[in-house]
Design a protein around this motif. Sequence first.
Motif, PDB file in Angstrom:
ATOM      1  N   ASN A 179      31.366  41.224  34.336  1.00 34.66           N
ATOM      2  CA  ASN A 179      31.989  40.726  35.559  1.00 34.66           C
ATOM      3  C   ASN A 179      33.423  41.240  35.632  1.00 34.66           C
ATOM      4  O   ASN A 179      34.140  41.201  34.624  1.00 34.66           O
ATOM      5  N   GLY A 180      33.813  41.714  36.807  1.00 30.76           N
ATOM      6  CA  GLY A 180      35.155  42.251  36.971  1.00 30.76           C
ATOM      7  C   GLY A 180      35.204  43.763  36.997  1.00 30.76           C
ATOM      8  O   GLY A 180      36.281  44.346  37.149  1.00 30.76           O
ATOM      9  N   VAL A 181      34.033  44.424  36.860  1.00 26.67           N
ATOM     10  CA  VAL A 181      33.960  45.887  36.951  1.00 26.67           C
ATOM     11  C   VAL A 181      33.366  46.250  38.312  1.00 26.67           C
ATOM     12  O   VAL A 181      32.291  45.765  38.671  1.00 26.67           O
ATOM     13  N   PHE A 182      34.064  47.108  39.062  1.00 30.16           N
ATOM     14  CA  PHE A 182      33.659  47.450  40.421  1.00 30.16           C
ATOM     15  C   PHE A 182      33.719  48.962  40.628  1.00 30.16           C
ATOM     16  O   PHE A 182      34.369  49.677  39.868  1.00 30.16           O
ATOM     17  N   VAL A 183      33.051  49.418  41.672  1.00 28.21           N
ATOM     18  CA  VAL A 183      33.241  50.779  42.177  1.00 28.21           C
ATOM     19  C   VAL A 183      33.966  50.683  43.513  1.00 28.21           C
ATOM     20  O   VAL A 183      34.117  49.589  44.075  1.00 28.21           O
ATOM     21  N   TYR A 184      34.386  51.837  44.032  1.00 24.16           N
ATOM     22  CA  TYR A 184      35.249  51.867  45.228  1.00 24.16           C
ATOM     23  C   TYR A 184      34.655  52.875  46.211  1.00 24.16           C
ATOM     24  O   TYR A 184      35.088  54.014  46.272  1.00 24.16           O
ATOM     25  N   ARG A 185      33.617  52.431  46.946  1.00 26.90           N
ATOM     26  CA  ARG A 185      32.948  53.367  47.850  1.00 26.90           C
ATOM     27  C   ARG A 185      32.754  52.821  49.257  1.00 26.90           C
ATOM     28  O   ARG A 185      32.806  53.560  50.222  1.00 26.90           O
ATOM     29  N   THR A 186      32.468  51.526  49.377  1.00 28.13           N
ATOM     30  CA  THR A 186      32.105  50.958  50.668  1.00 28.13           C
ATOM     31  C   THR A 186      32.999  49.767  51.013  1.00 28.13           C
ATOM     32  O   THR A 186      33.698  49.219  50.151  1.00 28.13           O
ATOM     33  N   ILE A 187      32.928  49.333  52.251  1.00 30.68           N
ATOM     34  CA  ILE A 187      33.673  48.148  52.661  1.00 30.68           C
ATOM     35  C   ILE A 187      33.172  46.923  51.906  1.00 30.68           C
ATOM     36  O   ILE A 187      33.957  46.032  51.545  1.00 30.68           O
ATOM     37  N   GLU A 188      31.872  46.889  51.613  1.00 32.79           N
ATOM     38  CA  GLU A 188      31.327  45.781  50.830  1.00 32.79           C
ATOM     39  C   GLU A 188      31.953  45.757  49.428  1.00 32.79           C
ATOM     40  O   GLU A 188      32.263  44.692  48.897  1.00 32.79           O
ATOM     41  N   ASP A 189      32.139  46.942  48.838  1.00 36.45           N
ATOM     42  CA  ASP A 189      32.826  47.018  47.539  1.00 36.45           C
ATOM     43  C   ASP A 189      34.233  46.433  47.653  1.00 36.45           C
ATOM     44  O   ASP A 189      34.689  45.678  46.785  1.00 36.45           O
ATOM     45  N   LEU A 190      34.920  46.789  48.713  1.00 32.62           N
ATOM     46  CA  LEU A 190      36.296  46.335  48.896  1.00 32.62           C
ATOM     47  C   LEU A 190      36.367  44.827  49.079  1.00 32.62           C
ATOM     48  O   LEU A 190      37.284  44.167  48.573  1.00 32.62           O
ATOM     49  N   ASN A 191      35.389  44.263  49.801  1.00 31.75           N
ATOM     50  CA  ASN A 191      35.358  42.809  49.970  1.00 31.75           C
ATOM     51  C   ASN A 191      35.192  42.107  48.619  1.00 31.75           C
ATOM     52  O   ASN A 191      35.835  41.087  48.357  1.00 31.75           O
ATOM     53  N   GLN A 192      34.350  42.662  47.756  1.00 30.08           N
ATOM     54  CA  GLN A 192      34.152  42.070  46.432  1.00 30.08           C
ATOM     55  C   GLN A 192      35.415  42.188  45.583  1.00 30.08           C
ATOM     56  O   GLN A 192      35.790  41.248  44.864  1.00 30.08           O
TER      57      GLN A 192
END
Length: 310
Positions: free
Chosen positions: A120-133
Motif C-alpha cells: 500500500n502506498g505504491v502508485f503509477v502515474y498514468r491516468t486521472i484515476e491514478d492521480l485521484n488515488q
Amino acid sequence: MTRVIVVGNGMVGYKFCEKLRNRSLDCEIVVYGEEPRPAYDRVHLSSYFSGTTADDLLMAPASWYADNNIVLHTGELVTEINRDKKTIRTHTGRTDYYDYLVLATGSSAFVPNIEGVERNGVFVYRTIEDLNQIASYARKIKKGAVMGGGLLGLEAAKALLDLGLETHVVEFASRLMPRQIDEAGSEILAHKLSQLGIVIHTGKNTRTIEGNGKLEGLTFADGSRLDIEMLVISAGIRPRDELAKSAALQVHPRGGILVDNYLRTEDENIFAIGEAAVHNNMVYGLVAPGYEMAESIARQITGDYSKQLS
C-alpha cells in the motif's frame, strides 16, 4: 461508406479522429476506449494537482464527438479482433465491424520487479484515476518519492510537491534525464529542482520497498535507505500490444506492434500508431510523432499515399 474503428481514446486516437474528419465526411468513425472519459491531455497531468480539473484537461468534450458524427464508447475494453471477419469484440460482449482498424492502444507504466512493489502506498502515474488515488493517499502522509528521473517522473515530483509533501526523486542513472540532456544540463536541472525543494538521489538501485503492509521506506543496493510513505513509479513505459498479440499480429521482441512506413501491420486493414507502434525498431513516446502518425493514416484512408514515414 468506409467504417473506421479506433481502439484507444487517448491523445493520439483523438488526433487521428480529428484529422480524418477534417479530410472526409464519408467515413464512419467509431472509438472504443477503456478509460471512463474522452481523450485528455496527459502531458499536463501534473496541473491536476494545482487546480486544473479533469474537464479542463479534455482534448474535446463528449459533445465534440457527437457534433462530428463520431461514435464514442468509453469504459469499454476491446478484447478480441477477428481478422477474417473484420470484427472486434469488447468486454461487454459487443461486436462491431470495420473496414479499417486503428490500434491507438498507447502504453502502460513499466513497474520493475522489486520486492515489496505490491505494498500500500505504491502508485503509477498514468491516468486521472491514478492521480485521484495519489491525492487521496497523500492526505494521510508527509513524505513521498518518485522512482524515475525522466520527464514524466519530474512531472510527478512536481505533483507531489503541489500536494504539500516532502518530495524525493530516485534515479538509477548517474544524472537526471540522461537520454534527453547532457551532463551540464542535468546538473542545472538538478539545481533548479533542489531550489524548489525536491531532493534528488541519483545512482540509486532500489533493492527493496519496505514496510509492514504499507510502505515505510526504500533500501538501495549500496546499503543506504530512504524513509518515505509513498512511492510513485515512473520508470518508463511498455507498449500496449496484448490485443495485437491475441490477433496474431507481429510484435517486437521488446514489445510494441510492428508497422511499416505506412504504419500498417502485417494486416493491410489494421494500422497502429502512437506509443503502441514500433517503426524501424523505435517506440516514439512523445506526442508530436504520434500526431504525425495520425495525419499519415488519415491521408491513406482518404486515398492520399503521398506521405509516409521514413
